[in-house]
Design a protein around this motif. Structure first.
Motif, mmCIF file in Angstrom:
data_model
loop_
_atom_site.group_PDB
_atom_site.id
_atom_site.type_symbol
_atom_site.label_atom_id
_atom_site.label_comp_id
_atom_site.label_asym_id
_atom_site.label_seq_id
_atom_site.Cartn_x
_atom_site.Cartn_y
_atom_site.Cartn_z
ATOM 1 N N PRO A 21 -7.133 1.724 17.301
ATOM 2 C CA PRO A 21 -8.155 2.264 16.408
ATOM 3 C C PRO A 21 -9.558 1.947 16.929
ATOM 4 C CG PRO A 21 -7.157 0.309 15.438
ATOM 5 C CD PRO A 21 -6.400 0.600 16.698
ATOM 6 N N LEU A 22 -10.438 2.938 16.880
ATOM 7 C CA LEU A 22 -11.780 2.771 17.420
ATOM 8 C C LEU A 22 -12.795 3.437 16.496
ATOM 9 C CD1 LEU A 22 -13.555 1.881 19.888
ATOM 10 C CD2 LEU A 22 -13.190 4.188 20.789
ATOM 11 N N MET A 70 0.843 -1.200 0.000
ATOM 12 C CA MET A 70 0.000 0.000 0.000
ATOM 13 C C MET A 70 0.876 1.247 0.000
ATOM 14 S SD MET A 70 -2.555 1.440 2.978
ATOM 15 C CE MET A 70 -3.100 -0.204 3.395
ATOM 16 N N LYS A 71 0.587 2.164 -0.905
ATOM 17 C CA LYS A 71 1.313 3.423 -0.956
ATOM 18 C C LYS A 71 0.514 4.504 -0.234
ATOM 19 C CE LYS A 71 3.766 2.391 -5.264
ATOM 20 N NZ LYS A 71 4.031 2.806 -6.662
ATOM 21 N N ILE A 72 1.186 5.195 0.672
ATOM 22 C CA ILE A 72 0.545 6.209 1.497
ATOM 23 C C ILE A 72 0.897 7.598 0.994
ATOM 24 C CG2 ILE A 72 0.369 7.184 3.822
ATOM 25 C CD1 ILE A 72 -0.811 4.403 3.622
ATOM 26 N N GLY A 73 -0.101 8.453 0.876
ATOM 27 C CA GLY A 73 0.129 9.845 0.521
ATOM 28 C C GLY A 73 -0.366 10.750 1.631
ATOM 29 N N ILE A 74 0.394 11.756 1.973
ATOM 30 C CA ILE A 74 -0.007 12.712 3.001
ATOM 31 C C ILE A 74 0.054 14.113 2.413
ATOM 32 C CG2 ILE A 74 0.535 13.716 5.258
ATOM 33 C CD1 ILE A 74 1.563 11.009 6.135
ATOM 34 N N ILE A 75 -1.100 14.752 2.360
ATOM 35 C CA ILE A 75 -1.193 16.119 1.847
ATOM 36 C C ILE A 75 -1.339 17.051 3.039
ATOM 37 C CG2 ILE A 75 -2.535 17.717 0.441
ATOM 38 C CD1 ILE A 75 -3.499 15.229 -1.170
ATOM 39 N N ALA A 114 -7.817 -2.749 6.020
ATOM 40 C CA ALA A 114 -6.429 -2.354 5.759
ATOM 41 C C ALA A 114 -5.988 -1.195 6.651
ATOM 42 C CB ALA A 114 -6.259 -1.974 4.289
ATOM 43 N N LEU A 115 -6.843 -0.175 6.785
ATOM 44 C CA LEU A 115 -6.477 0.994 7.594
ATOM 45 C C LEU A 115 -6.539 0.683 9.087
ATOM 46 C CD1 LEU A 115 -5.551 3.771 6.536
ATOM 47 C CD2 LEU A 115 -6.673 2.363 4.814
ATOM 48 N N PHE A 116 -7.484 -0.168 9.492
ATOM 49 C CA PHE A 116 -7.543 -0.587 10.889
ATOM 50 C C PHE A 116 -6.251 -1.318 11.259
ATOM 51 C CE2 PHE A 116 -10.679 -1.129 14.355
ATOM 52 C CZ PHE A 116 -11.494 -0.034 14.074
ATOM 53 N N THR A 117 -5.827 -2.229 10.381
ATOM 54 C CA THR A 117 -4.586 -2.981 10.608
ATOM 55 C C THR A 117 -3.384 -2.050 10.653
ATOM 56 O OG1 THR A 117 -5.490 -4.950 9.518
ATOM 57 C CG2 THR A 117 -3.094 -4.801 9.700
ATOM 58 N N LEU A 118 -3.362 -1.079 9.744
ATOM 59 C CA LEU A 118 -2.263 -0.116 9.686
ATOM 60 C C LEU A 118 -2.148 0.656 10.997
ATOM 61 C CD1 LEU A 118 -0.298 0.964 7.355
ATOM 62 C CD2 LEU A 118 -1.848 2.907 7.258
ATOM 63 N N PHE A 119 -3.276 1.151 11.495
ATOM 64 C CA PHE A 119 -3.253 2.011 12.670
ATOM 65 C C PHE A 119 -3.097 1.246 13.980
ATOM 66 C CE2 PHE A 119 -4.017 5.420 9.884
ATOM 67 C CZ PHE A 119 -3.759 6.593 10.585
ATOM 68 N N LYS A 120 -3.260 -0.063 13.946
ATOM 69 C CA LYS A 120 -2.978 -0.856 15.141
ATOM 70 C C LYS A 120 -1.497 -0.810 15.490
ATOM 71 C CE LYS A 120 -6.758 -4.222 15.068
ATOM 72 N NZ LYS A 120 -7.118 -5.645 14.861
ATOM 73 N N ILE A 158 -10.162 9.610 9.877
ATOM 74 C CA ILE A 158 -9.374 9.085 10.989
ATOM 75 C C ILE A 158 -8.840 10.280 11.765
ATOM 76 C CG2 ILE A 158 -7.407 7.696 11.711
ATOM 77 C CD1 ILE A 158 -7.598 6.174 9.074
ATOM 78 N N ILE A 159 -9.317 10.445 12.990
ATOM 79 C CA ILE A 159 -8.861 11.549 13.823
ATOM 80 C C ILE A 159 -7.746 11.027 14.717
ATOM 81 C CG2 ILE A 159 -9.494 13.257 15.551
ATOM 82 C CD1 ILE A 159 -12.374 13.064 14.505
ATOM 83 N N PRO A 160 -6.509 11.462 14.465
ATOM 84 C CA PRO A 160 -5.378 10.975 15.250
ATOM 85 C C PRO A 160 -5.190 11.790 16.530
ATOM 86 C CG PRO A 160 -4.581 12.382 13.505
ATOM 87 C CD PRO A 160 -6.090 12.369 13.407
ATOM 88 N N SER A 161 -4.221 11.396 17.316
ATOM 89 C CA SER A 161 -3.855 12.112 18.540
ATOM 90 C C SER A 161 -2.347 12.278 18.564
ATOM 91 C CB SER A 161 -4.302 11.319 19.776
ATOM 92 O OG SER A 161 -3.690 11.817 20.959
ATOM 93 N N ILE A 162 -1.890 13.314 19.240
ATOM 94 C CA ILE A 162 -0.446 13.503 19.390
ATOM 95 C C ILE A 162 0.184 12.305 20.098
ATOM 96 C CG2 ILE A 162 -0.575 14.725 21.612
ATOM 97 C CD1 ILE A 162 1.679 16.565 20.541
#
Length: 273
Positions: free
Chosen positions: A154-155, A1-6, A143-149, A115-119
């Protein structure tokens, strides 16, 4: 999976660093960009394997999962810019609470989630809050749940608790840092302890408190009961806290929800009803 961050401001950068340091993705699988490219290049210097795109469209074209990490009033512009290069197999992820997945879905034709992240994710800890669009495929959800684990817990949350959940997860660290700093300042003002020592002791106390909870030795309630002996010194302090804090936290949530309502109004004006 290729991730892009804008967008590599505070949260965009934290997200990039956490995903790489948590071994969720490799630097070579990530492309980032920012309106001020020098900010993105700063991150590339730390992780030489990642790529810096010249603009949002280039990132969206080359990534599978595209994180939009810009301020709420800039999101619509980014979506309009990247929409021509979005294909149905891609996924667009917003990290901002005032914009719903439904609003984003109205502008793009691929999978959508928020997906709302936290510091705290920067320490590969804390919670990340998930909301899925109606067209978001099961493949992307998993896929994203697995990534963020790899970087958080992730909730999935309901739309109606988005603001309060974000207050706790994302704003909470700032709120409690403020309280602890006031705690430290009070100790310095009222006793002979110096700022550096009080800060060191308070920081280590917080780390220890977190470990007690993480290791399930105590709950918040039982921990207080263990420390607070009836008629003891801690009890005197708790009495002051109960008296002085009063409805302080209720007022905090009232203030954040009022501001949230203002942001919702602005996004509705942008995206339409």
């Amino acid at each position: 999976m290729k991730i892009g961050i804008i967008g590599t401001g505070n949260m965009g950068r934290i997200l990039a660093e956490a995903l790489i340091d948590g071994n969720a993705v490799s630097p070579s699988s990530m492309m980032i960009t920012n309106r001020t490219l020098s900010k993105a290049i700063e991150i590339q210097k730390i992780y030489p394997g990642l790529s810096v795109g010249k603009n949002a469209a280039e990132v969206a074209e080359n990534a599978d999962a595209i994180f939009v990490c810009v301020k709420p009033h800039h999101v619509l512009g980014v979506l309009e810019t990247i929409n021509p290069v979005l294909t149905s197999d891609k996924c667009v992820i917003s990290i901002t609470s005032p914009i719903s997945v439904e609003q984003i879905e109205s502008k793009v034709d691929c999978s959508v989630m928020r997906i709302i992240p936290s510091i705290t994710n920067r320490a590969l800890a804390g919670v990340s809050l998930f909301s899925f669009g109606s067209r978001c495929t099961t493949v992307w959800r998993e896929a994203l749940f697995t990534l963020f684990k790899k970087v958080s817990v992730p909730l999935e949350i309901e739309e109606k608790i988005t603001r309060v959940a974000s207050d706790i997860v994302s704003c909470g660290p700032a709120f409690f840092s403020h309280l602890v700093q006031s705690f430290i300042n009070g100790a310095v003002k009222e006793t002979e302890i110096d700022q550096e020592t009080a800060t060191k002791l308070s920081s280590e106390m917080l780390i220890g408190l977190g470990e007690l909870l993480k290791q399930n030795h105590y709950t918040l309630q039982t921990l207080q009961e263990k420390v607070c002996v009836k008629g003891g010194i801690t009890g005197e302090g708790i009495t002051v806290l109960e008296s002085e804090t009063g409805d302080m936290f209720e007022k905090i949530f009232q203030a954040t929800h009022k501001k949230f309502a203002e942001e919702l109004k602005k996004t509705k004006e942008q995206f339409g009803p």
